[in-house]
Design a protein around this motif. Structure first.
Motif, PDB file in Angstrom:
ATOM      1  N   THR A 192       0.760  -1.416  -0.577  1.00 30.99           N
ATOM      2  CA  THR A 192       0.361  -0.144   0.115  1.00 30.99           C
ATOM      3  C   THR A 192       0.622   1.177  -0.005  1.00 30.99           C
ATOM      4  OG1 THR A 192      -1.806   1.198   1.243  1.00 30.99           O
ATOM      5  CG2 THR A 192      -0.064   0.057   2.635  1.00 30.99           C
ATOM      6  N   VAL A 193       0.431   2.509  -0.913  1.00 28.00           N
ATOM      7  CA  VAL A 193       0.921   3.490  -0.626  1.00 28.00           C
ATOM      8  C   VAL A 193       0.565   4.727   0.577  1.00 28.00           C
ATOM      9  CG1 VAL A 193       1.462   3.251  -3.147  1.00 28.00           C
ATOM     10  CG2 VAL A 193      -0.199   4.862  -2.271  1.00 28.00           C
ATOM     11  N   GLY A 194      -0.518   4.273   1.581  1.00 25.67           N
ATOM     12  CA  GLY A 194      -0.778   5.042   2.772  1.00 25.67           C
ATOM     13  C   GLY A 194      -2.413   4.540   2.909  1.00 25.67           C
ATOM     14  N   SER A 195      -2.316   5.780   3.380  1.00 26.45           N
ATOM     15  CA  SER A 195      -4.549   5.353   4.228  1.00 26.45           C
ATOM     16  C   SER A 195      -5.214   7.308   3.586  1.00 26.45           C
ATOM     17  CB  SER A 195      -4.553   5.084   5.070  1.00 26.45           C
ATOM     18  OG  SER A 195      -4.173   3.492   5.254  1.00 26.45           O
ATOM     19  N   PHE A 196      -6.247   7.020   3.279  1.00 25.05           N
ATOM     20  CA  PHE A 196      -6.426   8.081   3.637  1.00 25.05           C
ATOM     21  C   PHE A 196      -7.598   7.643   4.689  1.00 25.05           C
ATOM     22  CE2 PHE A 196     -11.205  10.303   3.528  1.00 25.05           C
ATOM     23  CZ  PHE A 196     -10.629  11.451   3.543  1.00 25.05           C
ATOM     24  N   ILE A 197      -8.242   8.249   6.097  1.00 23.12           N
ATOM     25  CA  ILE A 197      -8.815   8.134   6.946  1.00 23.12           C
ATOM     26  C   ILE A 197      -9.349   8.857   7.173  1.00 23.12           C
ATOM     27  CG2 ILE A 197      -8.181   7.986   9.574  1.00 23.12           C
ATOM     28  CD1 ILE A 197      -5.441   7.932   9.692  1.00 23.12           C
ATOM     29  N   ASN A 198     -10.505   8.304   7.366  1.00 18.63           N
ATOM     30  CA  ASN A 198     -12.245   9.375   7.056  1.00 18.63           C
ATOM     31  C   ASN A 198     -13.147   8.363   9.263  1.00 18.63           C
ATOM     32  OD1 ASN A 198     -15.262   8.848   4.686  1.00 18.63           O
ATOM     33  ND2 ASN A 198     -15.071   9.851   6.795  1.00 18.63           N
ATOM     34  N   GLY A 199     -12.851  10.297   9.413  1.00 18.17           N
ATOM     35  CA  GLY A 199     -13.600  10.141  10.653  1.00 18.17           C
ATOM     36  C   GLY A 199     -14.414  11.209  10.550  1.00 18.17           C
ATOM     37  N   GLU A 200     -15.227  11.212  10.818  1.00 18.33           N
ATOM     38  CA  GLU A 200     -16.630  12.093  12.007  1.00 18.33           C
ATOM     39  C   GLU A 200     -16.459  13.125  12.787  1.00 18.33           C
ATOM     40  OE1 GLU A 200     -20.145  13.130  10.629  1.00 18.33           O
ATOM     41  OE2 GLU A 200     -19.536  11.765   9.514  1.00 18.33           O
TER      42      GLU A 200
END
Length: 787
Positions: A446-454
């Motif tokens: 993986t090249v990394g993450s988008f972290i989806n919070g609220e």
């Protein structure tokens, strides 16, 4: 900022500590590991002495070329040094005079072997020279929506490693700055660059979204949140095809079960959809015209609307997989489209990439499809990374990662959710080792993450989020050392107590194993945090408060930490005591009511009635448009009867007539969630509108259909009503109905109608989270003889 209760260090001691840090690998084992190179030979660099500035901050990047991120880093450098030592170092541009922290490429840096553009993307170096600390990074352009801020990351590394700063959570309370009367940097030379280039975290601010919510971006930046990966998507696009193509190209849109078109979702099986995509790409790439597609640079997005793909056209049904489950039933449908599009793109625009976002019921990699080498995937981790602590879920998610890597022949991107399962439990879970395990396993995948919070997810999750950002920079980050240092720095006299509390939060979550390997109230409050453990956590928190009573700053920090625990303790108590939930009493009747939607025949007359409350409004619980529910049972099944006050029945939104429509919830509707086993680990869901059209699923799996279900709605002058008969034969594992038997479940109403106002109601609610939050489920008690 009030200075933290850390010992004040003399200049000599700071010099000694810095020397020790350099010679033993950095001296702070709670920081990311860096590469140390041979130390230069020269005297230590004296920047601040006895509270007086002896040096300056020299910014060697032209003012007009200083990025917003670098500007914020330089301001943080100046402000933090002043808070730590009382001395303010002047900021100069374009020159180096006297002892200086030199920021950016310059002749002095080049003379010492440092050049930003020769470093890895986002990489940096910190190297001392006579009377200078050089901080140089790669700030070269990367691509659309992709940036390299290496110099800024070098500044933040300097503040963490040589000034001792830590940023644990937003606001001044979350920042730990040791005090000193001087800053002397011994000879050093270190280099670093991120392992993962996508380290995004969302949202940038807390609720409300109008700018008055807490701003989170400055904190994210200090933790080096960024994206330098050049292939980026436009989520859930195209966005405007319903306005542009609905009239002339209806076949491009999803066919509902009732034969109508859903103009919010594309049909990915129809060749006309592919042709329309290609027409737009030709307009964009060949003629420079606007395209009705998500295109970022040379990256072409395929990302269906935010709902399940459930097209009923013949082309899509041929590819539908009824055995694919909630994450795979439509994988063949969308993946076939992606493969066809990518092959055409490769022929006509070979420099472009098709970027695909597998999500919801098209998350799993399909079998029997071959992609050309111009497809990249950003994979949604549907359960939420916190749930990867369950071996079965971790294995399933790893299988998905490996499958997409194999299909595309390249690394994937991740789209992860911090908001899941936060929305379904008040438990104050922490999962730092789960985070680290994932990225260590997938360092090369993986090249990394988008972290989806609220909203502002930091108060409840900040230790996990802090770890997440550190691990995304380097998965060899020492998680346990960071947790120890956190407790020591933030809570002073209560450090030991807080370490124990944090350990309970982590071990309760990460080491427990849930029934069926999935999130449920039973799993959370019988396995992860049983009542006796929660009571022990209450005692630890009370003990910590007592210990910081005379330490104002530690006490404020503790209250920030403790705020989410009140809901957790209450939810634990409610689960243990069975309190706080309205029970639905299901009366026995000699026969089932006639299913005509009217609720006017004999079996209903003695059935107890319950009323709904507003789902998300703790202050005003009474709905403006009341809803009531009754239920009766006999040997064949159970019947539910709903009555919904509605002053404008002619405006009911009821444009769906077929089954399993992905937009069913956006009609006026009621929902039923039934845990017919009474085990509190799963449920069946029904969404039913005023046309009596049914969406039914088993834990999100649309392939399940409730055999023998009967529904009918009736629309009156100022209300609408609904009867729903569910036969006991529909379930293999249901607890047989009898007097005293208890199921669990919940019931909701979503009023759309005239939209003045839209109103969302539930029988039982925790006042947030989604409809299917099992923590809000109440008892459904079967009563013998109608008593």
């Amino acid at each position: 900022m009030t200075r933290p209760m850390l010992p004040r260090l003399s200049t000599l001691l700071v010099q000694f500590i810095v020397f020790q840090w350099v010679t033993v690998g950095g001296g702070a084992d709670d920081l990311n590991p860096v590469r140390f190179r041979s130390k230069p030979r020269h005297p230590s660099v004296v920047l601040i002495e006895k509270g007086q500035a002896r040096g300056v901050i020299s910014v060697m990047v032209a003012r007009e070329k200083v990025s917003g991120v670098l500007s914020a880093a330089v301001q943080d450098l100046q402000d933090t040094l002043q808070k730590a030592t009382g001395a303010q170092l002047p900021v100069e541009y374009g020159k180096v005079s006297g002892p200086a922290i030199v920021v950016g490429d310059c002749s002095l840096a080049a003379a010492n072997g440092l050049e930003g553009k020769s470093m890895p993307i986002e990489g940096f170096a910190i190297k001392t020279a006579p009377d200078a600390v050089l901080i140089v990074g790669n700030d070269e352009p990367v691509g659309p929506r992709a940036d390299s801020f290496g110099t800024a990351w070098g500044v933040y590394e300097f503040l963490e490693r040589f000034v001792g700063v830590r940023w644990y959570f937003p606001t001044v309370l979350g920042c730990s700055i040791p005090s000193s009367d001087g800053l002397v940097i011994a000879p050093t030379w270190l280099e670093d660059a991120p392992v993962f280039r996508r380290r995004e975290i969302w949202p940038p601010c807390g609720i409300p979204w109008n700018g008055t919510g807490i701003q989170l971006t400055p904190h994210h930046t200090r933790l080096r949140a960024n994206n330098s990966w050049p292939i980026n998507l436009v989520v859930h696009s195209p966005h405007d095809w319903g306005q542009v193509y609905a009239k002339d190209r209806p076949e491009c849109f999803q066919l509902r079960g009732d034969g109508q078109r859903d103009f919010s979702m594309l049909c990915y099986g129809n060749v006309r959809t592919l042709e329309t995509y290609l027409e737009n790409l030709e307009a964009h790439f060949d003629h420079g015209k606007p395209a009705h597609l998500g295109i970022v640079g040379k990256a072409i997005t395929v990302s269906p609307n935010d709902a399940e793909v459930a097209c009923h056209c013949a082309d899509c049904r041929r590819l539908w997989n009824p055995e694919g489950g909630s994450y795979g039933s439509a994988s063949q449908v969308v993946s076939q489209f992606v493969a066809k599009l990518a092959r055409e793109v490769k022929k006509r625009w070979p420099e472009a990439t098709v970027l695909y976002l597998p999500y919801l019921n098209y998350t799993r990699p399909p079998e029997g499809i071959e992609f050309p080498d111009n497809v990249e995937v950003q994979l949604c981790g549907m359960p939420g990374l916190a749930q990867y602590k369950e071996p079965s879920l971790a294995a399933s998610e790893q299988e998905a990662v490996d499958g997409w890597v194999r299909l595309t022949g390249r690394k994937i991107q991740n789209w992860h959710y911090s908001c899941w399962p936060e929305d379904k439990t008040k438990a104050v879970y922490l999962f730092p080792h789960t985070i680290q395990d994932f990225y260590r396993k997938n360092r090369d995948k993986t090249v990394g993450s988008f972290i989806n919070g609220e909203g502002d997810h930091w108060p409840r999750q900040h230790l996990s989020l802090y770890t997440w950002m550190k691990v995304l920079w380097n998965p060899d980050f020492d998680v346990d050392a960071a947790l120890r240092e956190y407790a020591h720095r933030m809570y002073g006299p209560a450090a030991g107590t807080m370490r124990r509390l944090v350990r309970h939060q982590i071990e309760g979550w990460e080491r427990s194993r849930w029934p069926g390997g999935r999130l449920s109230p039973r799993g959370v409050y019988e396995k992860s945090y049983p009542r006796n453990k929660v009571l022990e956590m209450e005692q630890l928190l009370a003990r910590a408060r007592e210990k910081v009573r005379d330490d104002e700053q530690a006490a404020k920090r503790l209250e920030y930490y403790a705020a989410p625990f009140a809901d957790f303790f209450a939810e634990s108590r409610d689960y243990a005591e069975g309190s706080g939930r309205t029970a639905l009493l299901v009366s026995e009747a000699p026969s089932s009511p006639e299913i005509d939607g009217r609720l006017d025949d004999e079996p209903w007359k003695k059935a107890p009635e319950v009323s709904f409350v507003r789902a998300l409004d703790r202050q005003t619980k009474q709905p403006q448009f009341p809803t009531t529910l009754k239920a009766v049972w006999n040997k064949d099944g159970v019947t539910f009867g709903f009555r919904m006050a509605e002053p404008h029945p002619e405006q009911l939104v009821r444009n769906i007539g077929g089954g399993d429509d992905s937009l069913a919830w956006w009609n006026d509707n009621v929902e039923l969630f039934l845990d017919v086993t009474g085990e509190r680990i799963g449920f069946y869901q029904f969404i039913i509108n005023p046309n009596a059209a049914v969406y039914d699923s088993a834990g999100g799996d649309l392939a399940w259909s409730c055999s023998g279900l009967k529904t009918q709605a009736y629309v009156g002058p100022d209300f609408w009503s609904l009867e729903v008969f569910v036969p006991f034969s529909a379930w293999k594992k249901a607890v047989p109905a009898a007097g005293g038997v208890v199921w669990y479940g919940n019931f909701t109403r979503h009023r759309i109608s005239d939209g003045k106002p839209r109103e969302y109601q539930r029988l039982n609610t925790t006042y947030d989270g989604p409809s299917n939050n099992m923590m809000a489920f109440g008892p459904i008690r079967f009563v013998k003889g109608g008593k």
